[in-house]
Scaffold this motif. Sequence first.
Motif, PDB file in Angstrom:
ATOM      1  N   GLY A   1       0.807  -1.219   0.000  1.00 55.04           N
ATOM      2  CA  GLY A   1       0.000   0.000   0.000  1.00 55.04           C
ATOM      3  C   GLY A   1       0.836   1.264   0.000  1.00 55.04           C
ATOM      4  O   GLY A   1       0.544   2.217  -0.730  1.00 55.04           O
ATOM      5  N   LEU A   2       1.905   1.290   0.796  1.00 54.81           N
ATOM      6  CA  LEU A   2       2.749   2.480   0.843  1.00 54.81           C
ATOM      7  C   LEU A   2       3.553   2.657  -0.438  1.00 54.81           C
ATOM      8  O   LEU A   2       3.726   3.789  -0.917  1.00 54.81           O
ATOM      9  CB  LEU A   2       3.674   2.424   2.058  1.00 54.81           C
ATOM     10  N   ILE A   3       4.033   1.567  -1.015  1.00 58.37           N
ATOM     11  CA  ILE A   3       4.733   1.666  -2.303  1.00 58.37           C
ATOM     12  C   ILE A   3       3.783   2.191  -3.387  1.00 58.37           C
ATOM     13  O   ILE A   3       4.143   3.082  -4.164  1.00 58.37           O
ATOM     14  CB  ILE A   3       5.318   0.296  -2.717  1.00 58.37           C
ATOM     15  N   LEU A   4       2.563   1.670  -3.428  1.00 56.90           N
ATOM     16  CA  LEU A   4       1.597   2.143  -4.416  1.00 56.90           C
ATOM     17  C   LEU A   4       1.215   3.598  -4.172  1.00 56.90           C
ATOM     18  O   LEU A   4       0.978   4.357  -5.122  1.00 56.90           O
ATOM     19  CB  LEU A   4       0.348   1.260  -4.407  1.00 56.90           C
ATOM     20  N   TRP A   5       1.148   4.008  -2.916  1.00 60.38           N
ATOM     21  CA  TRP A   5       0.822   5.390  -2.572  1.00 60.38           C
ATOM     22  C   TRP A   5       1.915   6.335  -3.079  1.00 60.38           C
ATOM     23  O   TRP A   5       1.630   7.416  -3.609  1.00 60.38           O
ATOM     24  CB  TRP A   5       0.645   5.504  -1.067  1.00 60.38           C
ATOM     25  N   ILE A   6       3.170   5.934  -2.923  1.00 60.90           N
ATOM     26  CA  ILE A   6       4.285   6.748  -3.411  1.00 60.90           C
ATOM     27  C   ILE A   6       4.260   6.830  -4.938  1.00 60.90           C
ATOM     28  O   ILE A   6       4.437   7.903  -5.518  1.00 60.90           O
ATOM     29  CB  ILE A   6       5.621   6.176  -2.909  1.00 60.90           C
ATOM     30  N   ILE A   7       4.004   5.709  -5.586  1.00 62.56           N
ATOM     31  CA  ILE A   7       3.949   5.700  -7.049  1.00 62.56           C
ATOM     32  C   ILE A   7       2.773   6.531  -7.543  1.00 62.56           C
ATOM     33  O   ILE A   7       2.910   7.324  -8.477  1.00 62.56           O
ATOM     34  CB  ILE A   7       3.871   4.255  -7.580  1.00 62.56           C
ATOM     35  N   LYS A   8       1.604   6.361  -6.925  1.00 62.34           N
ATOM     36  CA  LYS A   8       0.413   7.094  -7.346  1.00 62.34           C
ATOM     37  C   LYS A   8       0.561   8.590  -7.103  1.00 62.34           C
ATOM     38  O   LYS A   8      -0.014   9.406  -7.820  1.00 62.34           O
ATOM     39  CB  LYS A   8      -0.822   6.558  -6.606  1.00 62.34           C
ATOM     40  N   GLY A   9       1.360   8.974  -6.131  1.00 63.47           N
ATOM     41  CA  GLY A   9       1.595  10.387  -5.862  1.00 63.47           C
ATOM     42  C   GLY A   9       2.442  11.071  -6.914  1.00 63.47           C
ATOM     43  O   GLY A   9       2.554  12.289  -6.920  1.00 63.47           O
ATOM     44  N   GLY A  10       3.064  10.323  -7.796  1.00 64.69           N
ATOM     45  CA  GLY A  10       3.830  10.900  -8.889  1.00 64.69           C
ATOM     46  C   GLY A  10       5.307  11.050  -8.609  1.00 64.69           C
ATOM     47  O   GLY A  10       5.998  11.781  -9.316  1.00 64.69           O
ATOM     48  N   PHE A  11       5.810  10.377  -7.604  1.00 62.97           N
ATOM     49  CA  PHE A  11       7.222  10.499  -7.243  1.00 62.97           C
ATOM     50  C   PHE A  11       8.138  10.040  -8.372  1.00 62.97           C
ATOM     51  O   PHE A  11       9.171  10.653  -8.612  1.00 62.97           O
ATOM     52  CB  PHE A  11       7.497   9.696  -5.968  1.00 62.97           C
ATOM     53  N   PHE A  12       7.772   8.983  -9.074  1.00 61.04           N
ATOM     54  CA  PHE A  12       8.620   8.419 -10.110  1.00 61.04           C
ATOM     55  C   PHE A  12       8.279   8.913 -11.518  1.00 61.04           C
ATOM     56  O   PHE A  12       8.905   8.488 -12.490  1.00 61.04           O
ATOM     57  CB  PHE A  12       8.544   6.889 -10.089  1.00 61.04           C
ATOM     58  N   ASP A  13       7.324   9.800 -11.647  1.00 58.01           N
ATOM     59  CA  ASP A  13       6.909  10.267 -12.972  1.00 58.01           C
ATOM     60  C   ASP A  13       8.006  11.036 -13.691  1.00 58.01           C
ATOM     61  O   ASP A  13       8.267  10.816 -14.876  1.00 58.01           O
ATOM     62  CB  ASP A  13       5.658  11.134 -12.864  1.00 58.01           C
ATOM     63  N   ALA A  14       8.670  11.960 -12.991  1.00 53.67           N
ATOM     64  CA  ALA A  14       9.714  12.767 -13.631  1.00 53.67           C
ATOM     65  C   ALA A  14      10.899  11.902 -14.035  1.00 53.67           C
ATOM     66  O   ALA A  14      11.470  12.092 -15.113  1.00 53.67           O
ATOM     67  CB  ALA A  14      10.162  13.879 -12.682  1.00 53.67           C
ATOM     68  N   ILE A  15      11.256  10.954 -13.186  1.00 52.23           N
ATOM     69  CA  ILE A  15      12.376  10.060 -13.499  1.00 52.23           C
ATOM     70  C   ILE A  15      12.047   9.210 -14.719  1.00 52.23           C
ATOM     71  O   ILE A  15      12.863   9.073 -15.632  1.00 52.23           O
ATOM     72  CB  ILE A  15      12.696   9.178 -12.278  1.00 52.23           C
TER      73      ILE A  15
END
Length: 126
Positions: free
Chosen positions: A49-63
């Motif tokens: 859940g926390l990994i998906l929350w970080i991904i859904k928040g857009g943390f990895f989008d710019a990378i």
Amino acid sequence: MKFVRNKWGFLAINFVVLLLYFLIFSPAYSLLHFIDLLFYLCFFYLFIGLILWIIKGGFFDAITYSFRRVSNRIGKNKDYMEDIDDFEEKPLPSQMFKRNVVRFFLFQGISLLAGMAVLLVVYYMA
């Protein structure tokens, strides 16, 4: 998630499966072993859940966008008939899944954590 309509029903199924696993595979029938198994299941749900929350928040989008752009610019086997901005049409990691999936995993994890906390209070009071 289409296969999970009722989050409370799935939580009950988690507890039943956990109880069956405890009764079949536990070396000794004690509350401490049940709490340990509950922790493992709770940790799984909270971690996902926390990994998906970080991904859904857009943390990895710019990378991800940067890597796709660099890969598109320096690609050796480039098809010149293809549009050069094809990488911009691909979905970013935050667009891969719905917010309901994140809520499902976090709800299950937090609910199991609350159950584990109650059992820990019972264990240490006895």
